[in-house]
Design an enzyme around this catalytic site. Structure first.
Site, short mmCIF file in Angstrom:
data_model
loop_
_atom_site.label_atom_id
_atom_site.label_comp_id
_atom_site.label_asym_id
_atom_site.label_seq_id
_atom_site.Cartn_x
_atom_site.Cartn_y
_atom_site.Cartn_z
N LYS A 1 0.85 -1.20 0.00
CA LYS A 1 0.00 0.00 0.00
C LYS A 1 0.89 1.25 0.00
CE LYS A 1 -3.63 2.25 2.65
NZ LYS A 1 -4.61 2.19 3.73
N GLU B 1 10.52 -4.74 4.38
CA GLU B 1 10.58 -6.16 3.99
C GLU B 1 10.28 -6.28 2.48
OE1 GLU B 1 8.92 -4.95 6.57
OE2 GLU B 1 8.96 -6.34 8.28
N HIS C 1 -4.51 -33.13 17.84
CA HIS C 1 -3.37 -33.95 18.27
C HIS C 1 -2.22 -33.08 18.75
CE1 HIS C 1 -5.39 -37.52 16.74
NE2 HIS C 1 -5.87 -36.67 15.84
N LYS D 1 9.18 -0.48 14.08
CA LYS D 1 9.76 -0.15 12.76
C LYS D 1 10.82 0.92 12.91
CE LYS D 1 5.67 -0.90 9.85
NZ LYS D 1 4.67 -0.26 9.01
N GLU E 1 -4.74 -6.58 14.72
CA GLU E 1 -4.24 -5.28 14.29
C GLU E 1 -5.39 -4.26 14.33
OE1 GLU E 1 -0.72 -4.65 11.41
OE2 GLU E 1 -2.43 -4.12 10.18
N GLY F 1 -4.98 -1.84 4.75
CA GLY F 1 -4.16 -2.96 4.28
C GLY F 1 -4.79 -4.32 4.54
N ARG F 2 -5.25 -4.52 5.78
CA ARG F 2 -5.78 -5.85 6.14
C ARG F 2 -7.20 -6.08 5.61
NH1 ARG F 2 -4.70 -2.52 10.17
NH2 ARG F 2 -6.37 -1.72 11.50
O1 F6P Z 1 3.27 -2.89 9.74
C1 F6P Z 1 1.92 -3.11 9.60
C2 F6P Z 1 1.44 -2.77 8.24
O2 F6P Z 1 1.40 -1.41 8.07
C3 F6P Z 1 0.09 -3.40 7.98
O3 F6P Z 1 -0.95 -2.66 8.47
C4 F6P Z 1 0.11 -3.58 6.52
O4 F6P Z 1 -0.85 -4.50 6.09
C5 F6P Z 1 1.52 -4.04 6.29
O5 F6P Z 1 2.27 -3.31 7.23
C6 F6P Z 1 2.06 -3.85 4.92
O6 F6P Z 1 2.01 -2.52 4.52
P1 F6P Z 1 2.19 -2.10 3.02
O7 F6P Z 1 1.08 -2.71 2.25
O8 F6P Z 1 2.17 -0.61 3.02
O9 F6P Z 1 3.52 -2.63 2.55
#
Ligand code: F6P
Length: 518
Positions: free
Chosen positions: A179, A185, A354, A483, A323, A237-238
């Site tokens: 987003k 990452e 199990h 972060k 979240e 995002g979620r």
């Molecule tokens: O760190 C949490 C977050 O901001 C989430 O809310 C989001 O889904 C995820 O990181 C990834 O964010 P982006 O889509 O901006 O890479």
């Protein structure tokens, strides 16, 4: 609970049905009076008004000054939804049409990599840009007829290395899904993928697509604008797998089945908007959740899908629920009454039986269990498996409710030949307290439409719980501090800066790591 179940009407009165699905909450300790009070609470907290505000585009994400309109991504062809006086639907439809055209091109082989038609798609994203498409792609395996889809999220190089192992750099398409297009990452993995394609003789232009709200950043990364699929900041995002973030899912199952997924989501929206609160599935799922977390005081809930293809649903719901409602303050900044939303965890049945069900049955903590099961599977000639799956699901909720008393346990031990103190000792281990709550969601089978319905059901459940707790379910400030500190920590790990300002424990850990890493 067993006493409540004595009423022949309980099962019929403590269930909600919607469009072919049944949600049973009879195996809980909720009484009629308690339900009345919970429904009154929902009304007093303005659930219906807030819901209508969300669908109308009101800026209910108050801490970020945004509307919350993921439902617009699945709204039908006649929908008009305005934000600041502007209908957002033409933009939504335009991006969806571009996604469809691109998916058709890739799936038909018209869109090629350097080595020919695309054989594999790798979605690079994390959190909401990863969990939804990954969960959905695994859930809809019987519908896959496109390129193979893979998912990379972790900044641990092992993730992308293992994913790329065996893939062809000339026929693999990467979707960089973020987003913000700043997430460390995702950007790190995207750079690694770029280098891998370049080194392997792939076509960087053709083999990269992006999904983001930050179109300036996708351009700076070098992704051709015709392969960039944008969305607005009113999609959290979620909550985003319904739009371009779901591109990998669309590539796997095709645009038509993706449409069925959207239709399922929209059907749940209609139900949520129109059903009276007591017959409203998301509302009753939420009230049952709050009954357990805030009235009974159980700190966790287990999501237990008896559906192997829902193997990533617990992880998906962890982000969606924790979240969203893992907040210590209300919208006004005051402490949340009775605590934040619960801890969510789980694993598909029967595997969990199990592993951790021992604690659920006999441990001293009570864990409300949310079972899910389909009436039918997809595997021809394997109904014997499916009968066992259903039998196990129903047996677990019955066992949790009924338990086994000490007299029954003694009788068992007597029959097994024990007596005296040894009989007492052995019997004590075989007692099940019972009276342990569970709910069960039943659906016909895990089709794209049902997936859409179920995901929208959980989204609205989170919304209702958030409204009642007074929480803003649509921000996530709690992820920021870690972060920021990670950014400061990297030069300390590389040795470019000294960790003098850090606490003793962190300095010690850094020193130990440095001694090994050199
Ligand atoms: O760190 C949490 C977050 O901001 C989430 O809310 C989001 O889904 C995820 O990181 C990834 O964010 P982006 O889509 O901006 O890479």
């Amino acid at each position: 609970m067993s006493d409540l179940m004595q009423s022949s009407e309980r099962a019929a009165r403590f269930q909600v049905q919607a469009d072919g699905m049944l949600f049973d909450y009879a195996k809980t300790s909720m009484t009629e009076t308690a339900r009345e009070a919970l429904l009154q609470l929902a009304a007093d907290r303005g659930v219906a008004e807030r819901r209508d505000g969300m669908f109308a585009g009101a800026p209910i994400n108050e801490t970020e000054g945004r509307s919350v309109l993921h439902a617009a991504l699945r709204a039908g062809p006649d929908a008009v939804i305005e934000v600041d006086g502007q209908d957002v639907m033409p933009g939504v439809r335009d991006v969806l049409a571009r996604m469809r055209a691109f998916a058709d091109d890739v799936r038909s082989g018209r869109h090629k990599g350097a080595g020919g038609p695309i054989t594999d798609v790798v979605n690079i994203g994390i959190g909401g840009s990863h969990l939804g498409p990954e969960m959905g792609t695994l859930a809809l395996r019987p519908y896959h007829d496109g390129p193979r889809c893979h998912f990379v999220s972790n900044v641990d190089g092992a993730d992308i290395a293992d994913c790329l192992d065996g893939l062809d750099p000339k026929t693999t398409l990467f979707i960089v899904a973020s987003k913000t297009f700043t997430t460390i990452e995702t950007m790190t993995n995207a750079e690694t993928a770029k280098a891998w394609v370049q080194l392997g003789g792939g076509d960087l232009n053709a083999q990269f697509a992006a999904v983001s709200t930050a179109l300036d950043k996708t351009e700076a990364f070098g992704i051709a604008p015709e392969r960039v699929f944008g969305f607005a900041d009113w999609v959290g995002g979620r909550y985003s797998m319904w739009g371009p973030i779901g591109l990998s899912l669309m590539l796997a199952i095709g645009p038509e089945e993706f449409d069925a997924f959207l239709a399922g989501g929209e059907a749940m929206d209609t139900h949520f908007r129109t059903a009276p609160l007591e017959r409203n599935m998301p509302v009753m799922l939420a009230l049952t959740g709050l009954w357990h977390s805030h009235v009974c005081g159980y700190p966790t809930r287990a999501v237990l899908p008896y559906d192997q293809r829902f193997s990533r649903l617990p992880a998906y719901l962890q982000q969606l629920e924790m979240e969203s409602n893992g907040k210590g303050v209300t919208m006004q900044g005051d402490p949340v009454e009775g605590g934040s939303g619960p801890i969510v965890w789980g694993e598909p049945g029967t595997n969990g039986q199990h592993a951790f069900y021992q604690l659920i049955h006999q441990g001293t903590q009570v864990v409300p269990c949310e079972f899910m099961v389909a009436a039918r599977g997809f595997e021809p000639g394997m109904d014997n498996h499916h009968r066992l799956l259903i039998a196990n699901c129903l047996a677990q909720s019955e066992a949790l409710m009924r338990g086994r008393d000490i007299e029954t346990a003694r009788e068992m031990m007597r029959k097994a030949g024990f007596e005296g103190t040894e009989l007492e000792r052995q019997a004590a281990h075989r007692v099940f307290p019972g009276n342990r709550p569970s709910t069960t969601l039943v659906y016909d089978r895990l089709t794209p439409y049902r997936l859409g319905q179920i995901i929208a059901l959980y989204e609205h459940r989170v919304f209702v719980e958030g409204v009642i707790l007074g929480i803003n379910s649509f921000d996530q400030w709690g992820v920021e501090l870690g972060k920021e500190l990670a950014k400061q920590m990297e030069p300390l790990v590389s040795g470019e800066a000294a960790p003098d300002e850090k606490d003793g424990s962190t300095r010690n850990l850094l020193a130990f790591l440095k001694a090994i890493r050199g």
